[in-house]
Design a protein around this motif. Sequence first.
Motif, short mmCIF file in Angstrom:
data_model
loop_
_atom_site.label_atom_id
_atom_site.label_comp_id
_atom_site.label_asym_id
_atom_site.label_seq_id
_atom_site.Cartn_x
_atom_site.Cartn_y
_atom_site.Cartn_z
N LEU A 155 7.69 -12.73 19.07
CA LEU A 155 8.50 -13.78 18.45
C LEU A 155 8.04 -15.15 18.92
N ALA A 156 7.83 -15.28 20.23
CA ALA A 156 7.37 -16.57 20.76
C ALA A 156 6.01 -16.94 20.19
N ALA A 157 5.14 -15.94 20.00
CA ALA A 157 3.82 -16.22 19.46
C ALA A 157 3.91 -16.72 18.02
N VAL A 158 4.76 -16.09 17.22
CA VAL A 158 4.93 -16.53 15.83
C VAL A 158 5.47 -17.95 15.78
N VAL A 159 6.47 -18.24 16.62
CA VAL A 159 7.03 -19.60 16.65
C VAL A 159 6.00 -20.60 17.12
N ALA A 160 5.23 -20.25 18.16
CA ALA A 160 4.23 -21.17 18.69
C ALA A 160 3.14 -21.47 17.66
N ILE A 161 2.66 -20.44 16.98
CA ILE A 161 1.59 -20.64 16.00
C ILE A 161 2.08 -21.46 14.83
N SER A 162 3.29 -21.14 14.32
CA SER A 162 3.82 -21.89 13.19
C SER A 162 4.13 -23.34 13.58
N GLY A 265 10.49 -15.63 2.96
CA GLY A 265 9.65 -16.27 1.95
C GLY A 265 9.85 -15.68 0.58
N LEU A 266 10.00 -14.36 0.50
CA LEU A 266 10.25 -13.71 -0.79
C LEU A 266 11.64 -14.07 -1.33
N ALA A 267 12.60 -14.28 -0.43
CA ALA A 267 13.93 -14.72 -0.87
C ALA A 267 13.86 -16.11 -1.48
N VAL A 268 13.01 -16.97 -0.90
CA VAL A 268 12.82 -18.31 -1.48
C VAL A 268 12.20 -18.20 -2.87
N LEU A 269 11.21 -17.32 -3.01
CA LEU A 269 10.60 -17.11 -4.33
C LEU A 269 11.60 -16.50 -5.31
N TRP A 277 4.37 -22.08 3.46
CA TRP A 277 4.69 -21.00 4.39
C TRP A 277 4.97 -21.47 5.80
N PRO A 278 4.26 -22.48 6.33
CA PRO A 278 4.65 -22.95 7.67
C PRO A 278 6.10 -23.40 7.75
N GLY A 279 6.59 -24.04 6.68
CA GLY A 279 7.99 -24.45 6.64
C GLY A 279 8.93 -23.27 6.61
N VAL A 280 8.55 -22.22 5.87
CA VAL A 280 9.37 -21.01 5.81
C VAL A 280 9.45 -20.36 7.19
N ALA A 285 12.25 -19.06 12.12
CA ALA A 285 12.31 -19.09 13.58
C ALA A 285 13.61 -19.72 14.06
N ALA A 286 14.07 -20.75 13.37
CA ALA A 286 15.34 -21.37 13.74
C ALA A 286 16.48 -20.37 13.59
#
Length: 369
Positions: A155-162, A265-269, A277-280, A285-286
Amino acid sequence: MTSGPDTGAAGSTAPVVPGRPGGVARWRRPVSIGLLAVGTLVCVVVFWQSVVGWFATLAGVEWRWALLAVAVQLVSMQALVAQQRLLLRAGGGFGPHGSLTVTVYGGNAIAVGLPLAGSAASVAYSFRRLRDLGNSTALVSWTLAVSGVCSTVSLAAVVAISSAATGSTVGAAIASLASVAVVVPVLVLLAVTRSTEAKHLVVRLAQHLLKPFARWWRALRPSVVGPAVDDVLTSLGSIRIGAAKATGAAAYALANWVLDALCLGLAVLAVGASLPWPGVVLAWAAGALVSSTRLTPGGIGVVEAALASALVAAGLPASQAVPAVVVYRFVSLWLLAAIGALCLVLAPRPVHPPELDAPQPDPQRRPGS
């Protein structure tokens, strides 16, 4: 299968097959199903206006994207099942796919259903289920600990990369620090289990700290605590996981989070919106960080507000952000919680197959014959 206790000529009682429902188990399941049905009806009546509002919100949803979000979320859960199976097998344990699937869904339902104590209750449930499969206490503890560490670090890695992708160095730094805070204690524990001197130091420390309580609890006497702690550390130290399996466990944890973010992201679509996608991922993450606080069951109300606010901040109109959050939460929370509740009520308690296959003593046979 025996129909009940059978007394032979010598007055012995034939052994009962482990796992056979007893008098209490025969009525526990119907009662549980009844309570679940009543609870569901009460929730529908109490939250009827909210339910009507949700369906009104979902009226304009593109169902192909919503159904794809459901499929992605189910695959995300299977990644956790595969991870626990891999870890159990790495330690020489036993973990059939069906039983682990029930355990993961049931544990998730408990985690989201209880405020504050949900995580602890979920771990206790998973621990009991995995022990019932015939796995040792040390292996189950090790499996759940490694699974939790992989989940947190991923989880931390996904948040850090995004965060880095969107130029948010503060978010990336916080996520990196969170990873270090989780990994360092685990590395220390591994070092302790590998070193005889370190194990002896931990044993003596545990004996010293618990000795004042021995006057009330005999189980905390130094003569009992010392061997127990030493046995646990030795058992944990005997478990080895190769680089390939460690990478596989981390990959499954990462897949679980990435697929969950993809579900948002699919829910947004599904509501006809478009968002980078970075915004999604940042919005997701929030919501994930707020959900981890367990302030309310499943983060109801709190997570929705965080997700909607984050999506609006990322550039999505509120008229689309709110329906997107409704679709995502219906798939990621309510659907999975419903499946987990059914697993808790309907799934039998697992019994290790070797216990069923073990030869049973013959009540008619005399010793030495």
